[in-house]
Design a protein around this motif. Sequence first.
Motif, PDB file in Angstrom:
ATOM      1  N   ILE A 276     -11.150 -22.997  -1.274  1.00 25.53           N
ATOM      2  CA  ILE A 276     -12.044 -23.012  -2.328  1.00 25.53           C
ATOM      3  C   ILE A 276     -13.595 -24.468  -1.315  1.00 25.53           C
ATOM      4  O   ILE A 276     -14.100 -24.197  -1.802  1.00 25.53           O
ATOM      5  CB  ILE A 276     -11.882 -22.915  -3.449  1.00 25.53           C
ATOM      6  CG1 ILE A 276     -11.532 -21.423  -3.608  1.00 25.53           C
ATOM      7  CG2 ILE A 276     -13.627 -22.232  -4.008  1.00 25.53           C
ATOM      8  CD1 ILE A 276     -10.562 -20.759  -4.929  1.00 25.53           C
TER       9      ILE A 276
ATOM     10  N   ARG B 235     -13.833 -12.785   4.240  1.00 20.45           N
ATOM     11  CA  ARG B 235     -15.207 -13.497   3.801  1.00 20.45           C
ATOM     12  C   ARG B 235     -15.349 -15.241   4.489  1.00 20.45           C
ATOM     13  O   ARG B 235     -16.781 -15.400   4.410  1.00 20.45           O
ATOM     14  CB  ARG B 235     -15.197 -14.175   2.288  1.00 20.45           C
ATOM     15  CG  ARG B 235     -16.164 -13.664   1.388  1.00 20.45           C
ATOM     16  CD  ARG B 235     -16.233 -13.833  -0.371  1.00 20.45           C
ATOM     17  NE  ARG B 235     -14.765 -12.871  -0.867  1.00 20.45           N
ATOM     18  CZ  ARG B 235     -14.204 -13.235  -1.591  1.00 20.45           C
ATOM     19  NH1 ARG B 235     -14.692 -14.267  -2.474  1.00 20.45           N
ATOM     20  NH2 ARG B 235     -12.858 -12.996  -1.457  1.00 20.45           N
TER      21      ARG B 235
ATOM     22  N   PRO C 287      -6.305 -21.950   2.507  1.00 21.68           N
ATOM     23  CA  PRO C 287      -5.868 -19.917   2.292  1.00 21.68           C
ATOM     24  C   PRO C 287      -4.339 -19.425   2.304  1.00 21.68           C
ATOM     25  O   PRO C 287      -4.272 -18.776   1.251  1.00 21.68           O
ATOM     26  CB  PRO C 287      -6.806 -18.948   2.437  1.00 21.68           C
ATOM     27  CG  PRO C 287      -8.357 -19.668   3.607  1.00 21.68           C
ATOM     28  CD  PRO C 287      -6.999 -21.026   3.862  1.00 21.68           C
TER      29      PRO C 287
ATOM     30  N   ARG D 225      -9.771 -13.875   1.586  1.00 22.76           N
ATOM     31  CA  ARG D 225     -10.538 -14.778   1.770  1.00 22.76           C
ATOM     32  C   ARG D 225     -10.836 -15.114   2.837  1.00 22.76           C
ATOM     33  O   ARG D 225     -12.463 -16.174   3.528  1.00 22.76           O
ATOM     34  CB  ARG D 225      -9.825 -16.024   1.012  1.00 22.76           C
ATOM     35  CG  ARG D 225     -10.495 -16.668   1.100  1.00 22.76           C
ATOM     36  CD  ARG D 225     -11.364 -16.902  -0.186  1.00 22.76           C
ATOM     37  NE  ARG D 225     -12.364 -18.584  -0.510  1.00 22.76           N
ATOM     38  CZ  ARG D 225     -13.799 -18.493  -1.061  1.00 22.76           C
ATOM     39  NH1 ARG D 225     -14.123 -17.579  -1.141  1.00 22.76           N
ATOM     40  NH2 ARG D 225     -14.662 -19.638  -0.619  1.00 22.76           N
TER      41      ARG D 225
ATOM     42  N   ARG E 234      -4.510 -11.286  -0.148  1.00 24.09           N
ATOM     43  CA  ARG E 234      -5.842 -12.088  -1.085  1.00 24.09           C
ATOM     44  C   ARG E 234      -6.296 -13.257   0.249  1.00 24.09           C
ATOM     45  O   ARG E 234      -7.748 -13.423  -0.191  1.00 24.09           O
ATOM     46  CB  ARG E 234      -5.440 -12.999  -2.328  1.00 24.09           C
ATOM     47  CG  ARG E 234      -5.217 -11.853  -3.770  1.00 24.09           C
ATOM     48  CD  ARG E 234      -6.114 -11.483  -4.433  1.00 24.09           C
ATOM     49  NE  ARG E 234      -7.095 -11.812  -4.197  1.00 24.09           N
ATOM     50  CZ  ARG E 234      -8.867 -11.747  -5.148  1.00 24.09           C
ATOM     51  NH1 ARG E 234      -8.951 -10.322  -5.062  1.00 24.09           N
ATOM     52  NH2 ARG E 234      -9.861 -12.844  -5.174  1.00 24.09           N
TER      53      ARG E 234
END
Length: 100
Positions: free
Chosen positions: A20, A93, A30, A90, A86
């Motif tokens: 992040i 994105r 990630p 991520r 997930r």
Amino acid sequence: MFGFIFTLLVIGGLGTLVAIGDPMNARLAPYIGFTALFAGIGALSLLLLLLFVGAQLLESETIAGLGFFAGYIFGGLAGAAFGFMRAGRRRLRIESEAHD
């Protein structure tokens, strides 16, 4: 056994923070972070749930022990699969933000 779960939580938490905090330079963070974090959370929560069900509701130490090991294995696998999904979202994105 709990040491392994807490190690997964620590490594997963740190990997998630790296993913992040620096999304452009952390390619594998990630996947490692989310997978380890959710594997630890899944294993811990399911093993405690099945242990409680076996010990308190069914009043059997044998079933509680089997629930502990089943929760450890299946909770870890389910949590890792959820964390991997997930991480994939991520990563998509991050890549879409890089092109903008």
